[in-house]
Motif scaffolding. Structure first.
Motif, PDB file in Angstrom:
ATOM      1  N   HIS A   1       0.841  -1.197   0.000  1.00 50.30           N
ATOM      2  CA  HIS A   1       0.000   0.000   0.000  1.00 50.30           C
ATOM      3  C   HIS A   1       0.883   1.256   0.000  1.00 50.30           C
ATOM      4  CE1 HIS A   1      -3.145  -2.766   1.373  1.00 50.30           C
ATOM      5  NE2 HIS A   1      -3.985  -1.863   0.899  1.00 50.30           N
ATOM      6  N   ARG A   2       0.439   2.255  -0.727  1.00 52.99           N
ATOM      7  CA  ARG A   2       1.121   3.545  -0.698  1.00 52.99           C
ATOM      8  C   ARG A   2       1.069   4.091   0.725  1.00 52.99           C
ATOM      9  NH1 ARG A   2      -1.369   7.497  -2.938  1.00 52.99           N
ATOM     10  NH2 ARG A   2       0.517   8.692  -3.218  1.00 52.99           N
TER      11      ARG A   2
ATOM     12  N   ASP B   1      -0.987   4.233  -7.717  1.00 50.78           N
ATOM     13  CA  ASP B   1      -1.742   2.986  -7.810  1.00 50.78           C
ATOM     14  C   ASP B   1      -1.338   2.270  -9.088  1.00 50.78           C
ATOM     15  OD1 ASP B   1      -3.037   3.904  -5.570  1.00 50.78           O
ATOM     16  OD2 ASP B   1      -4.942   4.297  -6.562  1.00 50.78           O
TER      17      ASP B   1
ATOM     18  N   TYR C   1       1.286  -0.826 -10.522  1.00 56.70           N
ATOM     19  CA  TYR C   1       2.329  -1.837 -10.312  1.00 56.70           C
ATOM     20  C   TYR C   1       3.699  -1.180 -10.272  1.00 56.70           C
ATOM     21  CZ  TYR C   1      -1.296  -5.195 -11.379  1.00 56.70           C
ATOM     22  OH  TYR C   1      -2.446  -5.923 -11.342  1.00 56.70           O
TER      23      TYR C   1
ATOM     24  N   PRO D   1       2.019  -5.363  -7.005  1.00 62.59           N
ATOM     25  CA  PRO D   1       0.907  -4.408  -7.064  1.00 62.59           C
ATOM     26  C   PRO D   1       1.045  -3.327  -5.991  1.00 62.59           C
ATOM     27  CG  PRO D   1       0.179  -6.486  -6.120  1.00 62.59           C
ATOM     28  CD  PRO D   1       1.593  -6.681  -6.552  1.00 62.59           C
ATOM     29  N   ILE D   2       0.685  -2.109  -6.369  1.00 59.42           N
ATOM     30  CA  ILE D   2       0.613  -0.984  -5.436  1.00 59.42           C
ATOM     31  C   ILE D   2      -0.873  -0.708  -5.221  1.00 59.42           C
ATOM     32  CG2 ILE D   2       1.176   1.434  -5.018  1.00 59.42           C
ATOM     33  CD1 ILE D   2       3.626  -0.403  -5.127  1.00 59.42           C
ATOM     34  N   ASN D   3      -1.316  -0.916  -3.988  1.00 57.92           N
ATOM     35  CA  ASN D   3      -2.748  -0.829  -3.690  1.00 57.92           C
ATOM     36  C   ASN D   3      -3.174   0.602  -3.369  1.00 57.92           C
ATOM     37  OD1 ASN D   3      -3.247  -3.682  -3.899  1.00 57.92           O
ATOM     38  ND2 ASN D   3      -2.067  -3.879  -2.021  1.00 57.92           N
ATOM     39  N   HIS D   4      -4.410   0.863  -3.704  1.00 55.96           N
ATOM     40  CA  HIS D   4      -5.070   2.142  -3.507  1.00 55.96           C
ATOM     41  C   HIS D   4      -5.233   2.454  -2.014  1.00 55.96           C
ATOM     42  CE1 HIS D   4      -7.899   5.361  -4.345  1.00 55.96           C
ATOM     43  NE2 HIS D   4      -8.742   4.810  -3.523  1.00 55.96           N
TER      44      HIS D   4
END
Length: 101
Positions: free
Chosen positions: A2-3, A66, A68, A91-94
């Motif tokens: 996650h960011r 958000d 990858y 993956p970079i999650n919202h």
């Protein structure tokens, strides 16, 4: 991932132990934004040298959008060989609200 978080990532190496490396460069790249961790930022597992750990800071993960991020490990071994892993995608999650917490 996650960011805006501080993830502690576990990376399993195939075919080489981290103790065989004199330099490590772990690169996270998304578009024009890049984070690079070196051996001084990486921990080697005490019981299995095929496993390394790295932590990203909150500011580093806030730099991702958000989608990858691409990750690759490159290294120099004791025998002066230069090696590189395949590029993997994480993956970079919202998150609902951006910024530092």
């Amino acid at each position: 991932m996650h960011r805006g978080t501080t993830p502690f990532l576990t990376i399993k190496l195939k075919g080489i132990e981290a103790t065989e490396m004199t330099s490590i460069f772990l690169t996270f790249k998304q578009k024009d934004y890049m984070v690079e961790k070196t051996l001084s930022n990486i921990q080697i597992d005490e019981t299995d040298a095929h496993i390394i750990y790295v932590e990203l800071t909150q500011d580093e993960t806030l730099g991702f959008q958000d989608g990858y991020v691409h990750v690759q490990l490159r290294a120099i071994t004791h025998s002066e060989a230069r090696v590189a892993s395949k590029v993997v995608t994480i993956p970079i999650n919202h998150i609902l609200k951006g910024g530092r917490i």
